[in-house]
Design a protein around this motif. Structure first.
Motif: not given
Length: 69
Positions: A12-19, A43-48
């Protein structure tokens, strides 16, 4: 009850649109009564972190800031 599972969470985390989060203040809340393991928040913190202005945990009334650019 259901259990928090790492593989579906990572997928699910991979599909987050960071923009969508560029230069935003993000508040991460755990809702629904299921215990969330600390690694999930990490993991969420590292992604964002590369795109957001700040990351907080908790609730609207008393957020705990964990990252601020």
């Amino acid at each position: 009850g259901s259990m928090f599972k790492e593989t579906p969470f990572r997928n699910s985390l991979r599909s987050i649109n960071l923009s969508e989060y560029t230069d935003k203040r993000v508040l991460i809340k755990a809702c629904g009564g299921m215990p969330i393991p600390p690694w999930a928040f990490m993991l969420v913190t590292a992604k964002l972190q590369p795109v957001v202005r700040s990351i907080s945990y908790g609730d609207d009334c008393a957020p705990i800031v964990v990252y601020k650019r």
